[in-house]
Design a protein around this motif. Structure first.
Motif, mmCIF file in Angstrom:
data_model
loop_
_atom_site.group_PDB
_atom_site.id
_atom_site.type_symbol
_atom_site.label_atom_id
_atom_site.label_comp_id
_atom_site.label_asym_id
_atom_site.label_seq_id
_atom_site.Cartn_x
_atom_site.Cartn_y
_atom_site.Cartn_z
ATOM 1 N N VAL A 45 0.862 -1.193 0.000
ATOM 2 C CA VAL A 45 0.000 0.000 0.000
ATOM 3 C C VAL A 45 0.899 1.244 0.000
ATOM 4 O O VAL A 45 1.842 1.347 0.782
ATOM 5 N N ILE A 46 0.592 2.185 -0.892
ATOM 6 C CA ILE A 46 1.381 3.428 -0.945
ATOM 7 C C ILE A 46 0.830 4.395 0.092
ATOM 8 O O ILE A 46 -0.348 4.753 0.067
ATOM 9 N N VAL A 47 1.704 4.788 1.024
ATOM 10 C CA VAL A 47 1.293 5.672 2.120
ATOM 11 C C VAL A 47 2.058 6.988 2.072
ATOM 12 O O VAL A 47 3.146 7.068 1.510
ATOM 13 N N VAL A 48 1.448 8.008 2.674
ATOM 14 C CA VAL A 48 2.014 9.357 2.643
ATOM 15 C C VAL A 48 2.737 9.630 3.957
ATOM 16 O O VAL A 48 2.109 9.857 4.996
ATOM 17 N N ILE A 49 4.064 9.576 3.897
ATOM 18 C CA ILE A 49 4.902 9.814 5.076
ATOM 19 C C ILE A 49 6.308 10.126 4.569
ATOM 20 O O ILE A 49 6.739 9.571 3.553
ATOM 21 N N HIS A 50 7.008 11.013 5.244
ATOM 22 C CA HIS A 50 8.308 11.458 4.746
ATOM 23 C C HIS A 50 9.444 10.469 4.955
ATOM 24 O O HIS A 50 10.207 10.179 4.042
ATOM 25 N N ASP A 51 9.582 9.963 6.177
ATOM 26 C CA ASP A 51 10.737 9.126 6.497
ATOM 27 C C ASP A 51 10.493 7.662 6.119
ATOM 28 O O ASP A 51 9.350 7.218 6.029
ATOM 29 N N GLU A 52 11.591 6.930 5.992
ATOM 30 C CA GLU A 52 11.496 5.490 5.699
ATOM 31 C C GLU A 52 11.028 4.693 6.916
ATOM 32 O O GLU A 52 10.590 3.557 6.793
ATOM 33 N N THR A 53 11.150 5.322 8.099
ATOM 34 C CA THR A 53 10.642 4.698 9.323
ATOM 35 C C THR A 53 9.541 5.586 9.899
ATOM 36 O O THR A 53 9.419 6.754 9.532
ATOM 37 N N VAL A 54 8.779 5.006 10.836
ATOM 38 C CA VAL A 54 7.681 5.770 11.457
ATOM 39 C C VAL A 54 8.153 6.468 12.747
ATOM 40 O O VAL A 54 7.388 7.185 13.382
ATOM 41 N N ASN A 55 9.410 6.271 13.104
ATOM 42 C CA ASN A 55 9.941 6.709 14.403
ATOM 43 C C ASN A 55 9.780 8.198 14.714
ATOM 44 O O ASN A 55 9.433 8.564 15.828
ATOM 45 N N ARG A 56 10.057 9.067 13.744
ATOM 46 C CA ARG A 56 10.070 10.510 14.021
ATOM 47 C C ARG A 56 8.676 11.115 14.106
ATOM 48 O O ARG A 56 8.401 11.914 15.000
ATOM 49 N N THR A 57 7.807 10.748 13.171
ATOM 50 C CA THR A 57 6.526 11.475 13.065
ATOM 51 C C THR A 57 5.327 10.756 13.684
ATOM 52 O O THR A 57 4.222 11.280 13.640
ATOM 53 N N THR A 58 5.538 9.539 14.220
ATOM 54 C CA THR A 58 4.407 8.836 14.833
ATOM 55 C C THR A 58 4.792 8.311 16.222
ATOM 56 O O THR A 58 5.940 8.421 16.643
ATOM 57 N N ASP A 59 3.824 7.675 16.867
ATOM 58 C CA ASP A 59 4.080 7.077 18.186
ATOM 59 C C ASP A 59 4.534 5.623 18.048
ATOM 60 O O ASP A 59 4.547 4.867 19.016
ATOM 61 N N GLY A 60 4.893 5.219 16.832
ATOM 62 C CA GLY A 60 5.335 3.844 16.600
ATOM 63 C C GLY A 60 6.823 3.757 16.318
ATOM 64 O O GLY A 60 7.550 4.748 16.349
ATOM 65 N N LYS A 61 7.287 2.548 16.035
ATOM 66 C CA LYS A 61 8.692 2.287 15.704
ATOM 67 C C LYS A 61 8.731 1.303 14.549
ATOM 68 O O LYS A 61 7.881 0.422 14.452
ATOM 69 N N GLY A 62 9.730 1.457 13.697
ATOM 70 C CA GLY A 62 9.935 0.468 12.635
ATOM 71 C C GLY A 62 9.958 1.053 11.236
ATOM 72 O O GLY A 62 9.598 2.211 11.011
ATOM 73 N N TRP A 63 10.421 0.219 10.314
ATOM 74 C CA TRP A 63 10.500 0.602 8.898
ATOM 75 C C TRP A 63 9.154 0.384 8.228
ATOM 76 O O TRP A 63 8.491 -0.624 8.471
ATOM 77 N N ILE A 64 8.769 1.310 7.364
ATOM 78 C CA ILE A 64 7.493 1.207 6.661
ATOM 79 C C ILE A 64 7.451 -0.070 5.814
ATOM 80 O O ILE A 64 6.441 -0.747 5.765
ATOM 81 N N LYS A 65 8.568 -0.411 5.207
ATOM 82 C CA LYS A 65 8.633 -1.613 4.358
ATOM 83 C C LYS A 65 8.381 -2.908 5.151
ATOM 84 O O LYS A 65 8.053 -3.944 4.572
ATOM 85 N N ASP A 66 8.533 -2.841 6.483
ATOM 86 C CA ASP A 66 8.331 -4.025 7.329
ATOM 87 C C ASP A 66 6.971 -4.052 8.020
ATOM 88 O O ASP A 66 6.650 -4.993 8.746
ATOM 89 N N LEU A 67 6.183 -2.998 7.819
ATOM 90 C CA LEU A 67 4.878 -2.903 8.486
ATOM 91 C C LEU A 67 3.741 -3.017 7.478
ATOM 92 O O LEU A 67 3.854 -2.522 6.358
ATOM 93 N N THR A 68 2.647 -3.644 7.882
ATOM 94 C CA THR A 68 1.473 -3.722 7.001
ATOM 95 C C THR A 68 0.681 -2.420 7.138
ATOM 96 O O THR A 68 0.846 -1.679 8.119
ATOM 97 N N TYR A 69 -0.199 -2.188 6.167
ATOM 98 C CA TYR A 69 -1.024 -0.985 6.233
ATOM 99 C C TYR A 69 -1.910 -0.996 7.477
ATOM 100 O O TYR A 69 -2.101 0.034 8.124
#
Length: 240
Positions: A45-69
């Motif tokens: 799924v193509i998602v709108v987020i700047h970084d390759e990980t969710v660490n900076r802009t969300t309350d989560g951790k991890g790489w987008i490529k490793d997480l499901t939508y």
């Protein structure tokens, strides 16, 4: 030519970047367009987020490529504006394009393909642009120029823009060589002659990320095609 104003990640100076609330704010204040960034989830799924990980802009951790939508959807992307706006989800590109198809905004989609190779992201993005009939209103950009060449091979009509940070020799020639219509340079490397020569050669110039009012005024005076800013409201007032 009047300089157009693109809200960087929406209205990232006052709202959570790359969220629907931020894009809607850019529209509300009269921006001509929005700029956003895309990555792809583990399940494609193509998602709108700047970084390759969710660490900076969300309350989560991890790489987008490793997480499901499904996993991403639960995260709060309100970033540093949580107190003001509460929970904000990470939007999909489809969600943004569907919304954009009902207004007149230009949409600059930056493919974040520099660190991670997202297989098929170019094809899926272009397919979605066609689905919503936005070929004339979307600009595809990236720091990964191979990605832009691929987009040009996939579509002869969608506008392609090259992003770069350093001084590039005769960027208008380079842009033409790779089939790009425009260049999006870091504002510090932009000179008046650079803008004039590029635009004389049919290559639009849209510097990023221009937040200083003095610099905004200067670039508007130089008649560059657009400026990309975190504070679209401020820039719109200056153009007017």
């Amino acid at each position: 030519m009047e300089t157009k104003i693109f809200g960087h990640r929406g209205a990232a100076g006052s709202h959570p970047e790359n969220t629907m609330i931020s894009f809607k704010e850019a529209e509300r204040v009269g921006a001509d367009g929005i700029e956003l960034d895309i990555q792809m989830t583990k399940d494609g799924v193509i998602v709108v987020i700047h970084d390759e990980t969710v660490n900076r802009t969300t309350d989560g951790k991890g790489w987008i490529k490793d997480l499901t939508y499904k996993e991403l959807k639960k995260l709060d992307a309100s970033f540093k504006f949580k107190e003001q706006y509460g929970f904000c989800s990470i939007p999909t590109l489809e969600e943004v394009l569907q919304w954009a198809s009902k207004n007149n905004l230009l949409v600059n989609v930056e493919l974040k393909t520099g660190l991670v190779t997202y297989k098929g992201i170019e094809e899926k993005t272009i397919e979605m642009i066609h689905k919503y009939g936005l070929e004339d209103r979307v600009i595809l950009s990236s720091f990964n120029h191979y990605s832009m060449v691929k987009c040009r091979q996939l579509s002869s009509s969608i506008e392609i823009a090259l992003l770069f940070m350093e001084g590039l020799y005769e960027p208008w020639d380079y842009a033409k060589r790779v089939g790009a219509n425009s260049i999006h340079p870091y504002h510090h490397v932009v000179q008046k002659e650079f803008i004039e020569e590029s635009q004389r050669n049919g290559i639009s110039v849209r510097p990023f990320t221009v937040n200083d009012e003095k610099k905004m005024k200067q670039l508007i005076d130089y008649k560059c095609a657009a400026i990309i800013t975190d504070f679209p409201e401020k820039a719109v007032k200056l153009v007017k």
